[in-house]
Design a protein around this motif. Structure first.
Motif, PDB file in Angstrom:
ATOM      1  N   THR A  27       0.849  -1.190   0.000  1.00 28.35           N
ATOM      2  CA  THR A  27       0.000   0.000   0.000  1.00 28.35           C
ATOM      3  C   THR A  27       0.886   1.241   0.000  1.00 28.35           C
ATOM      4  N   HIS A  28       0.262   2.392  -0.199  1.00 32.50           N
ATOM      5  CA  HIS A  28       0.921   3.667   0.065  1.00 32.50           C
ATOM      6  C   HIS A  28      -0.066   4.472   0.910  1.00 32.50           C
ATOM      7  N   SER A  59      -2.260   7.114   2.929  1.00 34.68           N
ATOM      8  CA  SER A  59      -2.769   8.398   2.449  1.00 34.68           C
ATOM      9  C   SER A  59      -2.649   9.483   3.508  1.00 34.68           C
ATOM     10  N   LYS A  60      -3.004  10.668   3.100  1.00 34.72           N
ATOM     11  CA  LYS A  60      -3.117  11.781   4.029  1.00 34.72           C
ATOM     12  C   LYS A  60      -4.311  11.567   4.956  1.00 34.72           C
ATOM     13  N   CYS A  97      -8.110  14.615   2.000  1.00 36.87           N
ATOM     14  CA  CYS A  97      -8.186  13.857   0.763  1.00 36.87           C
ATOM     15  C   CYS A  97      -9.306  14.379  -0.140  1.00 36.87           C
ATOM     16  N   GLU A 156      -4.867  11.605  -7.073  1.00 33.71           N
ATOM     17  CA  GLU A 156      -3.665  10.836  -6.775  1.00 33.71           C
ATOM     18  C   GLU A 156      -2.808  11.506  -5.707  1.00 33.71           C
ATOM     19  N   SER A 157      -2.924  12.813  -5.565  1.00 36.68           N
ATOM     20  CA  SER A 157      -2.123  13.492  -4.547  1.00 36.68           C
ATOM     21  C   SER A 157      -2.577  13.160  -3.128  1.00 36.68           C
ATOM     22  N   ASP A 158      -3.725  12.501  -2.984  1.00 30.37           N
ATOM     23  CA  ASP A 158      -4.144  12.046  -1.649  1.00 30.37           C
ATOM     24  C   ASP A 158      -3.085  11.138  -1.032  1.00 30.37           C
ATOM     25  N   ASN A 159      -2.315  10.479  -1.884  1.00 29.30           N
ATOM     26  CA  ASN A 159      -1.304   9.536  -1.405  1.00 29.30           C
ATOM     27  C   ASN A 159       0.108  10.111  -1.443  1.00 29.30           C
ATOM     28  N   LEU A 185       2.871  12.019   0.359  1.00 24.41           N
ATOM     29  CA  LEU A 185       3.245  12.379   1.714  1.00 24.41           C
ATOM     30  C   LEU A 185       4.712  12.789   1.754  1.00 24.41           C
ATOM     31  N   GLU A 233       4.365   9.179  -3.293  1.00 25.14           N
ATOM     32  CA  GLU A 233       3.892   7.946  -2.680  1.00 25.14           C
ATOM     33  C   GLU A 233       5.017   7.281  -1.878  1.00 25.14           C
ATOM     34  N   HIS A 254      -4.864   5.869  10.917  1.00 24.95           N
ATOM     35  CA  HIS A 254      -4.420   4.603  10.376  1.00 24.95           C
ATOM     36  C   HIS A 254      -4.508   3.513  11.451  1.00 24.95           C
TER      37      HIS A 254
END
Length: 233
Positions: free
Chosen positions: A111-112, A114-115, A120, A124-127, A129, A156, A180
């Motif tokens: 996985t990568h 997310s914020k 979010c 794709e920029s949600d991921n 960091l 990512e 998380h």
């Protein structure tokens, strides 16, 4: 002086821009004495004569599938001494259904993270960091990463499931966040090598886009990694 041969195999999910990303490194390979062949399909791995004559495979194929014949050709070539190199999902998230491929590579994207949910917006920029790539003790002296200090990226951050047969040159640590489910920081390999039979494998997890690959630290690591992986005898 006889030129060495490099085979660039690209395709799969287009979000990682496999064409644009691999094009960044074609001049470097040619400048370092490789005759370069580019294939838009992994079916080329089933060509036994071509694979036997190939000193380095650079793969950029995210997800996708591979036939048993093609995988056998790739596996056998690496075992016989052909080098295999790649970055990000193009090597660490390829052929998810092929467990023997995962065994070959030694590490698999999981996985990568997310914020925070409130940050979010379904893009794709949600991921993306901010995170640090940290050199290991081995990485500080290895020819791929020597002279490269720890560095930061905003992209990512791969969480990788891996085995103990890889030699880790750099790591990245996923912190604990209230949104998380994990309960302590998790460290994943970010750059690693692997010896497989007579072959060498190089993997760098940074490389989501050509812009990330253009980062001086990432580009240097990938370029050195390709040269390291290439057949030596």
């Amino acid at each position: 002086m006889t030129s060495r041969r490099a085979l660039v195999v690209r395709g799969g999910w287009d979000g990682h821009k496999p064409v644009e990303a691999t094009e960044l490194f074609l001049p470097f390979l040619r400048d370092n004495g490789f005759d370069v062949t580019v294939s838009e399909t992994n079916d080329v791995y089933a060509d036994a004569d071509l694979m036997a004559a190939t000193d380095l495979i650079v793969q950029s194929v995210t997800m996708s599938e591979i036939s048993r014949e093609a995988f056998a050709g790739l596996r056998d070539a690496v075992r016989a001494g052909t080098g295999l190199a790649g970055w990000h999902g193009g090597i660490a998230d390829s052929y998810r259904k092929e467990s023997d491929y995962l065994h070959l590579i030694g590490g698999q994207f999981a996985t990568h993270p997310s914020k925070a949910p409130e940050e979010c917006g379904a893009g794709e920029s949600d991921n993306f960091l901010p995170y640090t790539v940290e050199m290991t003790e081995l990485g500080r002296t290895h020819e791929i990463t020597t002279g490269i200090a720890d560095f930061s990226l905003d992209t990512e951050q791969y969480w990788v499931l891996h085995d103990d047969l890889i030699d880790v040159l750099a790591t990245t640590t996923h912190p604990v966040q209230p949104y998380h489910p994990w309960h302590r920081p998790v460290t994943s390999p970010a750059v690693w090598t692997r010896h497989w039979g007579d072959g060498r494998i190089f993997v760098a997890t940074p490389g989501h886009s050509p812009e990330v690959l253009a980062d001086p630290n990432v580009r240097t690591i990938v370029e050195r990694g390709m040269l390291w992986a290439a057949r030596t005898a």
